[in-house]
Design a protein around this motif. Structure first.
Motif: not given
Length: 134
Positions: A85, A108, A110
């Motif tokens: 994180d 984060a 993706r």
């Protein structure tokens, strides 16, 4: 004489292998959200834990760097911790008497891209919001 040079070469090679803390594999580059004079560049190592191999932090109030040189304040990693994180790094003076710079990020993912946001604190006087790319 050749035997001595060969032996010293082997000792030098061993010293280099054990003195190198980590090989660099990634860079984290941050810029200030509200102040574009704020820049953080971290070179991270390839060991199982977070290894900050090099760092340069530039702010309006001064520059901090791990490599010796003129015109900046020298810092060392006091402690560093990484999780999926984010990361936390405290940079201290070379005598480890004071924490000079603190960086905390959240990240984060993706696909294969990561977005980082964080806080950069210079001592107890300056605090900056930063965005980072790795």
């Amino acid at each position: 004489m050749i035997r001595l040079v060969h032996r010293l070469g082997g000792v030098a090679l061993l010293a280099m292998l054990f003195a190198t803390p980590a090989s660099a594999t990634a860079t984290l580059a941050c810029v200030g959200v509200d102040d574009h004079q704020v820049h953080v560049t971290l070179t991270l190592g390839s060991v199982p834990v977070l290894a900050v191999v090099n760092a340069t932090i530039e702010t309006p109030s001064g520059t901090y760097a791990m490599l010796p040189g003129d015109g900046h304040t020298e810092i060392i990693v006091g402690q560093a911790f990484g999780t999926p994180d984010g990361l936390s790094v405290d940079f201290a003076d070379p005598n480890v008497q004071d924490i000079l710079v603190t960086l905390r990020t959240l990240q984060a993912y993706r696909d294969r891209q990561a977005a980082h946001v964080g806080i950069l604190a210079i001592g107890d006087r300056d605090v900056y919001a930063v965005t980072c790319e790795s």
